[in-house]
Design a protein around this motif. Structure first.
Motif, mmCIF file in Angstrom:
data_model
loop_
_atom_site.group_PDB
_atom_site.id
_atom_site.type_symbol
_atom_site.label_atom_id
_atom_site.label_comp_id
_atom_site.label_asym_id
_atom_site.label_seq_id
_atom_site.Cartn_x
_atom_site.Cartn_y
_atom_site.Cartn_z
ATOM 1 N N ASP A 29 54.934 -26.913 -5.243
ATOM 2 C CA ASP A 29 56.247 -27.497 -4.978
ATOM 3 C C ASP A 29 56.150 -28.882 -4.344
ATOM 4 N N TRP A 30 55.086 -29.146 -3.594
ATOM 5 C CA TRP A 30 54.976 -30.415 -2.886
ATOM 6 C C TRP A 30 54.278 -31.517 -3.694
ATOM 7 N N CYS A 31 53.776 -31.192 -4.874
ATOM 8 C CA CYS A 31 53.062 -32.160 -5.719
ATOM 9 C C CYS A 31 54.054 -33.121 -6.392
ATOM 10 N N GLY A 32 53.878 -34.416 -6.139
ATOM 11 C CA GLY A 32 54.757 -35.419 -6.736
ATOM 12 C C GLY A 32 54.686 -35.441 -8.256
ATOM 13 N N PHE A 33 53.495 -35.275 -8.819
ATOM 14 C CA PHE A 33 53.348 -35.238 -10.280
ATOM 15 C C PHE A 33 54.079 -34.033 -10.856
ATOM 16 N N CYS A 34 54.001 -32.900 -10.151
ATOM 17 C CA CYS A 34 54.674 -31.670 -10.597
ATOM 18 C C CYS A 34 56.187 -31.858 -10.589
ATOM 19 N N ARG A 35 56.702 -32.422 -9.511
ATOM 20 C CA ARG A 35 58.150 -32.647 -9.413
ATOM 21 C C ARG A 35 58.622 -33.624 -10.490
ATOM 22 N N ALA A 36 57.854 -34.668 -10.746
ATOM 23 C CA ALA A 36 58.235 -35.653 -11.764
ATOM 24 C C ALA A 36 58.251 -35.060 -13.164
ATOM 25 N N ALA A 37 57.405 -34.087 -13.419
ATOM 26 C CA ALA A 37 57.316 -33.486 -14.754
ATOM 27 C C ALA A 37 58.407 -32.457 -15.031
ATOM 28 N N GLN A 38 59.057 -31.940 -13.992
ATOM 29 C CA GLN A 38 60.009 -30.843 -14.187
ATOM 30 C C GLN A 38 61.157 -31.171 -15.143
ATOM 31 N N PRO A 39 61.800 -32.345 -15.066
ATOM 32 C CA PRO A 39 62.867 -32.637 -16.035
ATOM 33 C C PRO A 39 62.366 -32.681 -17.480
ATOM 34 N N LEU A 40 61.156 -33.195 -17.684
ATOM 35 C CA LEU A 40 60.581 -33.247 -19.031
ATOM 36 C C LEU A 40 60.342 -31.845 -19.568
ATOM 37 N N ILE A 41 59.795 -31.001 -18.724
ATOM 38 C CA ILE A 41 59.498 -29.621 -19.114
ATOM 39 C C ILE A 41 60.798 -28.874 -19.399
ATOM 40 N N ALA A 42 61.776 -29.026 -18.520
ATOM 41 C CA ALA A 42 63.059 -28.340 -18.688
ATOM 42 C C ALA A 42 63.739 -28.751 -19.988
ATOM 43 N N GLN A 43 63.715 -30.019 -20.299
ATOM 44 C CA GLN A 43 64.347 -30.499 -21.526
ATOM 45 C C GLN A 43 63.662 -29.904 -22.757
ATOM 46 N N ALA A 44 62.347 -29.872 -22.758
ATOM 47 C CA ALA A 44 61.612 -29.315 -23.900
ATOM 48 C C ALA A 44 61.863 -27.819 -24.053
ATOM 49 N N PHE A 45 61.980 -27.111 -22.945
ATOM 50 C CA PHE A 45 62.188 -25.658 -23.002
ATOM 51 C C PHE A 45 63.573 -25.287 -23.533
ATOM 52 N N GLU A 47 64.895 -25.958 -26.234
ATOM 53 C CA GLU A 47 64.781 -25.604 -27.647
ATOM 54 C C GLU A 47 63.923 -24.354 -27.864
ATOM 55 N N HIS A 48 63.393 -23.785 -26.794
ATOM 56 C CA HIS A 48 62.485 -22.636 -26.893
ATOM 57 C C HIS A 48 62.815 -21.590 -25.822
ATOM 58 N N PRO A 49 64.039 -21.036 -25.862
ATOM 59 C CA PRO A 49 64.437 -20.104 -24.804
ATOM 60 C C PRO A 49 63.647 -18.793 -24.801
ATOM 61 N N GLY A 50 62.997 -18.463 -25.895
ATOM 62 C CA GLY A 50 62.245 -17.213 -25.962
ATOM 63 C C GLY A 50 60.816 -17.298 -25.455
ATOM 64 N N VAL A 51 60.388 -18.483 -25.037
ATOM 65 C CA VAL A 51 59.020 -18.650 -24.559
ATOM 66 C C VAL A 51 58.953 -18.254 -23.083
ATOM 67 N N ARG A 52 58.035 -17.354 -22.788
ATOM 68 C CA ARG A 52 57.792 -16.936 -21.402
ATOM 69 C C ARG A 52 57.173 -18.104 -20.649
ATOM 70 N N HIS A 53 57.695 -18.377 -19.441
ATOM 71 C CA HIS A 53 57.200 -19.487 -18.634
ATOM 72 C C HIS A 53 56.778 -18.938 -17.278
ATOM 73 N N LEU A 54 55.500 -18.998 -16.992
ATOM 74 C CA LEU A 54 54.972 -18.557 -15.707
ATOM 75 C C LEU A 54 54.553 -19.785 -14.921
ATOM 76 N N LYS A 55 55.160 -19.973 -13.767
ATOM 77 C CA LYS A 55 54.792 -21.082 -12.886
ATOM 78 C C LYS A 55 54.005 -20.480 -11.737
ATOM 79 N N ILE A 56 52.754 -20.881 -11.631
ATOM 80 C CA ILE A 56 51.852 -20.308 -10.640
ATOM 81 C C ILE A 56 51.432 -21.389 -9.649
#
Length: 110
Positions: A29-45, A47-56
């Motif tokens: 949660d505290w990683c700046g690169f991780c936070r910056a990537a979240q909107p990109l990941i969310a937008q791509a997902f 179109e793929h609501p059936g894909v399981r997403h595990l955030k570890i």
């Protein structure tokens, strides 16, 4: 799409036994690169609501991240039926994530 990093990681065998398309995302949660990537990941997902997403949540000495040889965050591992098909490290745009998702799942038709 999952929005929070799980603090408890499943055993690697459980990940390898998952059927269907899965994305395993390693980061914190505290990683700046991780936070910056979240909107990109969310937008791509979208179109793929059936894909399981595990955030570890990952870190030094965490066995699951080490079993996937994670070095930088976020690392996204795209899997189909427990086998790695693609991997992205620190994605820079939505198209990278979208292309990798298309390898494991058919996008929704528009």
């Amino acid at each position: 799409m999952t929005t929070e990093y799980a603090r408890t990681e499943p055993p690697r065998a459980d990940i390898d036994d998952l059927a269907g398309p899965t994305v395993v995302e390693f980061g914190t949660d505290w990683c700046g690169f991780c936070r910056a990537a979240q909107p990109l990941i969310a937008q791509a997902f979208q179109e793929h609501p059936g894909v399981r997403h595990l955030k570890i949540e990952d870190g030094s000495g965490r066995p699951l991240g080490r079993s996937f040889r994670v070095k930088l965050w976020p690392t996204l591992v795209f899997m189909l039926d427990g086998k790695e098909v693609a991997r992205l490290v620190r994605p820079q745009d939505t198209s990278e994530v979208r292309d990798a998702l298309a390898l494991i799942d058919k996008p929704l038709s528009r």
